[in-house]
Design a protein around this motif. Structure first.
Motif, PDB file in Angstrom:
ATOM      1  N   LEU A  63       9.939  28.068 -21.903  1.00  0.00           N
ATOM      2  CA  LEU A  63       8.965  28.514 -20.666  1.00  0.00           C
ATOM      3  C   LEU A  63       8.868  27.552 -19.757  1.00  0.00           C
ATOM      4  CD1 LEU A  63       6.775  31.018 -22.170  1.00  0.00           C
ATOM      5  CD2 LEU A  63       9.268  31.395 -21.547  1.00  0.00           C
ATOM      6  N   ALA A  64       9.172  27.853 -18.273  1.00  0.00           N
ATOM      7  CA  ALA A  64       8.262  27.331 -17.687  1.00  0.00           C
ATOM      8  C   ALA A  64       7.076  27.270 -16.978  1.00  0.00           C
ATOM      9  CB  ALA A  64       8.907  27.937 -16.030  1.00  0.00           C
ATOM     10  N   LYS A  65       6.014  26.395 -16.702  1.00  0.00           N
ATOM     11  CA  LYS A  65       4.700  26.955 -16.520  1.00  0.00           C
ATOM     12  C   LYS A  65       4.132  27.696 -15.497  1.00  0.00           C
ATOM     13  CE  LYS A  65       3.073  22.905 -14.355  1.00  0.00           C
ATOM     14  NZ  LYS A  65       2.463  21.691 -13.393  1.00  0.00           N
ATOM     15  N   PRO A  66       3.602  28.803 -16.321  1.00  0.00           N
ATOM     16  CA  PRO A  66       3.524  30.243 -16.424  1.00  0.00           C
ATOM     17  C   PRO A  66       2.351  30.131 -14.911  1.00  0.00           C
ATOM     18  CG  PRO A  66       1.754  29.975 -18.468  1.00  0.00           C
ATOM     19  CD  PRO A  66       2.890  28.367 -17.772  1.00  0.00           C
ATOM     20  N   VAL A  67       2.577  31.673 -14.266  1.00  0.00           N
ATOM     21  CA  VAL A  67       1.174  31.773 -13.309  1.00  0.00           C
ATOM     22  C   VAL A  67       0.507  32.661 -14.566  1.00  0.00           C
ATOM     23  CG1 VAL A  67       0.506  33.055 -12.253  1.00  0.00           C
ATOM     24  CG2 VAL A  67       2.465  31.802 -11.297  1.00  0.00           C
ATOM     25  N   ALA A  68      -1.057  32.254 -14.390  1.00  0.00           N
ATOM     26  CA  ALA A  68      -1.972  33.072 -14.930  1.00  0.00           C
ATOM     27  C   ALA A  68      -2.460  34.233 -13.716  1.00  0.00           C
ATOM     28  CB  ALA A  68      -2.941  32.178 -15.378  1.00  0.00           C
ATOM     29  N   VAL A  69      -2.069  35.229 -14.919  1.00  0.00           N
ATOM     30  CA  VAL A  69      -3.085  37.143 -14.327  1.00  0.00           C
ATOM     31  C   VAL A  69      -4.133  37.560 -15.201  1.00  0.00           C
ATOM     32  CG1 VAL A  69      -2.900  39.640 -13.564  1.00  0.00           C
ATOM     33  CG2 VAL A  69      -0.753  37.682 -12.636  1.00  0.00           C
ATOM     34  N   GLY A  70      -5.670  36.570 -14.898  1.00  0.00           N
ATOM     35  CA  GLY A  70      -6.533  37.224 -15.474  1.00  0.00           C
ATOM     36  C   GLY A  70      -7.601  38.481 -14.776  1.00  0.00           C
ATOM     37  N   PHE A  71      -7.675  38.895 -15.787  1.00  0.00           N
ATOM     38  CA  PHE A  71      -9.341  40.060 -15.192  1.00  0.00           C
ATOM     39  C   PHE A  71     -10.258  39.275 -15.845  1.00  0.00           C
ATOM     40  CE2 PHE A  71     -11.364  44.000 -16.074  1.00  0.00           C
ATOM     41  CZ  PHE A  71     -11.615  44.406 -15.098  1.00  0.00           C
ATOM     42  N   SER A  72     -11.404  39.838 -15.246  1.00  0.00           N
ATOM     43  CA  SER A  72     -12.547  39.818 -15.177  1.00  0.00           C
ATOM     44  C   SER A  72     -13.120  38.131 -16.202  1.00  0.00           C
ATOM     45  CB  SER A  72     -13.230  40.577 -16.187  1.00  0.00           C
ATOM     46  OG  SER A  72     -14.824  40.909 -16.097  1.00  0.00           O
ATOM     47  N   PRO A 113       7.872  43.063 -12.587  1.00  0.00           N
ATOM     48  CA  PRO A 113       9.216  43.378 -14.114  1.00  0.00           C
ATOM     49  C   PRO A 113       9.995  42.560 -14.339  1.00  0.00           C
ATOM     50  CG  PRO A 113       9.579  44.307 -11.276  1.00  0.00           C
ATOM     51  CD  PRO A 113       8.099  43.038 -11.522  1.00  0.00           C
ATOM     52  N   LYS A 114      10.391  41.338 -13.652  1.00  0.00           N
ATOM     53  CA  LYS A 114      11.741  40.595 -14.478  1.00  0.00           C
ATOM     54  C   LYS A 114      10.997  39.834 -15.318  1.00  0.00           C
ATOM     55  CE  LYS A 114      15.151  43.005 -11.180  1.00  0.00           C
ATOM     56  NZ  LYS A 114      16.516  42.396 -10.272  1.00  0.00           N
ATOM     57  N   ALA A 115       9.668  39.180 -14.923  1.00  0.00           N
ATOM     58  CA  ALA A 115       9.441  37.170 -15.963  1.00  0.00           C
ATOM     59  C   ALA A 115       9.057  38.196 -16.982  1.00  0.00           C
ATOM     60  CB  ALA A 115       8.271  37.256 -14.837  1.00  0.00           C
ATOM     61  N   ALA A 116       8.623  36.767 -17.552  1.00  0.00           N
ATOM     62  CA  ALA A 116       8.620  37.046 -19.081  1.00  0.00           C
ATOM     63  C   ALA A 116       7.317  36.565 -19.381  1.00  0.00           C
ATOM     64  CB  ALA A 116       9.104  34.970 -19.694  1.00  0.00           C
ATOM     65  N   LYS A 120       1.268  38.245 -27.676  1.00  0.00           N
ATOM     66  CA  LYS A 120       2.165  38.845 -27.458  1.00  0.00           C
ATOM     67  C   LYS A 120       3.326  38.211 -26.853  1.00  0.00           C
ATOM     68  CE  LYS A 120       1.116  43.269 -29.908  1.00  0.00           C
ATOM     69  NZ  LYS A 120       1.665  44.775 -29.487  1.00  0.00           N
ATOM     70  N   PHE A 121       4.544  38.154 -26.717  1.00  0.00           N
ATOM     71  CA  PHE A 121       5.526  37.456 -26.209  1.00  0.00           C
ATOM     72  C   PHE A 121       6.635  39.436 -25.607  1.00  0.00           C
ATOM     73  CE2 PHE A 121       9.495  35.248 -25.336  1.00  0.00           C
ATOM     74  CZ  PHE A 121       9.143  34.513 -23.635  1.00  0.00           C
ATOM     75  N   GLU A 122       7.227  38.519 -24.543  1.00  0.00           N
ATOM     76  CA  GLU A 122       7.916  39.763 -23.945  1.00  0.00           C
ATOM     77  C   GLU A 122       9.391  38.758 -23.032  1.00  0.00           C
ATOM     78  OE1 GLU A 122       7.110  43.017 -22.474  1.00  0.00           O
ATOM     79  OE2 GLU A 122       6.063  44.522 -23.513  1.00  0.00           O
ATOM     80  N   PRO A 123      10.691  38.672 -23.758  1.00  0.00           N
ATOM     81  CA  PRO A 123      11.143  37.639 -22.338  1.00  0.00           C
ATOM     82  C   PRO A 123      11.233  38.603 -21.582  1.00  0.00           C
ATOM     83  CG  PRO A 123      12.837  38.632 -24.440  1.00  0.00           C
ATOM     84  CD  PRO A 123      10.932  39.547 -24.266  1.00  0.00           C
ATOM     85  N   ALA A 124      11.983  37.194 -20.679  1.00  0.00           N
ATOM     86  CA  ALA A 124      11.940  37.954 -19.882  1.00  0.00           C
ATOM     87  C   ALA A 124      13.618  38.566 -18.358  1.00  0.00           C
ATOM     88  CB  ALA A 124      12.143  36.147 -17.748  1.00  0.00           C
ATOM     89  N   SER A 125      13.784  39.042 -18.102  1.00  0.00           N
ATOM     90  CA  SER A 125      14.551  39.885 -18.047  1.00  0.00           C
ATOM     91  C   SER A 125      15.969  39.046 -16.707  1.00  0.00           C
ATOM     92  CB  SER A 125      14.867  41.267 -17.468  1.00  0.00           C
ATOM     93  OG  SER A 125      14.077  41.548 -16.409  1.00  0.00           O
ATOM     94  N   ARG A 150      12.801  33.872 -12.563  1.00  0.00           N
ATOM     95  CA  ARG A 150      10.865  34.427 -11.992  1.00  0.00           C
ATOM     96  C   ARG A 150      10.206  33.246 -13.146  1.00  0.00           C
ATOM     97  NH1 ARG A 150      10.498  38.764  -7.984  1.00  0.00           N
ATOM     98  NH2 ARG A 150       8.548  38.351  -9.558  1.00  0.00           N
ATOM     99  N   LEU A 151       9.015  33.263 -12.654  1.00  0.00           N
ATOM    100  CA  LEU A 151       7.769  32.105 -12.930  1.00  0.00           C
ATOM    101  C   LEU A 151       7.295  32.917 -13.822  1.00  0.00           C
ATOM    102  CD1 LEU A 151       6.016  30.412 -10.457  1.00  0.00           C
ATOM    103  CD2 LEU A 151       7.589  29.281 -11.787  1.00  0.00           C
TER     104      LEU A 151
END
Length: 204
Positions: free
Chosen positions: A97-106, A44-47, A10-15, A19-20
């Motif tokens: 997109l710019a290069k993303p920041v990964a946010v991973g759980f477990s 809240p404002k990032a893709a 799923k992809f949600e665009p940035a407002s 923001r990265l």
């Protein structure tokens, strides 16, 4: 074009396009929708780009195979980490997109750590929630100044404290700027984890 990408996602665009972007990587049993509320809460404002892991274990999606609890199939980790890094590159082109920041759980945090170590060019940084080292003998990588936040739970019955410490050492030895925080929590995430993650992203 996005429909042809290698992962269901799923992809949600940035407002706010300054923001990265955030690459959301779920834990075992999650899917591409699982971490979207977390992503929107801390950025809240990032893709948001959220793929579903391709490995199925007892009916539950994961990002790589394991031999048993806490013991990873490292050959599969390498293959899946490279596959995920390729997907990130394809998605960047597809969505601009710019290069993303990964946010991973477990499990998602562990595959993010593997991508950092194997394909450091794929990510701008990472927040690793309840992570442990993906490799017994970490590969040498080049992560000069890459920002990484490791969030551990003091009462986590799954991830021993030394595991997070070993991962921090491996990333620091590769040049990453690593911050570690330990919340008074178990394996599950808390509001404190979200607060720390949001503050970390605000600095980037």
């Amino acid at each position: 074009m996005p429909d042809a990408l290698a992962f269901v996602h799923k992809f949600e665009p940035a407002s706010d396009p300054t923001r990265l972007p955030i690459l959301l990587l779920h834990g075992t049993g999650g899917d591409e929708s699982d971490l979207l509320p977390l992503g929107r809460a801390i950025a809240p404002k990032a893709a948001l780009l959220s793929p579903r892991g391709k490995v199925i274990e007892n009916g539950m999606p994961r990002f790589f195979r394991r031999l048993r609890e806490g013991v990873f199939d490292e050959e599969d980790v390498r293959r899946r980490a490279n596959e995920l890094a390729d997907f990130v590159g394809e998605a960047r082109k597809a969505y601009g997109l710019a290069k993303p920041v990964a946010v991973g759980f477990s499990n998602g945090a562990n595959i993010a750590a593997a991508v950092l170590l194997l394909r450091p060019e794929a990510l701008a940084g990472a927040i690793l929630m309840r992570a442990m080292p993906p490799f017994r003998d970490p590969p040498k990588s080049e992560l000069p100044g890459t920002p990484v936040l490791i969030l551990s739970g003091r009462l986590d019955p799954i991830i021993p404290a030394e595991g997070a410490a070993q991962l921090a050492t491996a990333l620091t030895d590769s040049g990453a700027q690593v911050e570690r925080e330990t919340a008074p929590a178990g394996h599950g995430l808390t509001q404190e984890d979200l607060r720390l993650a949001a503050a970390f992203l605000d600095k980037l």
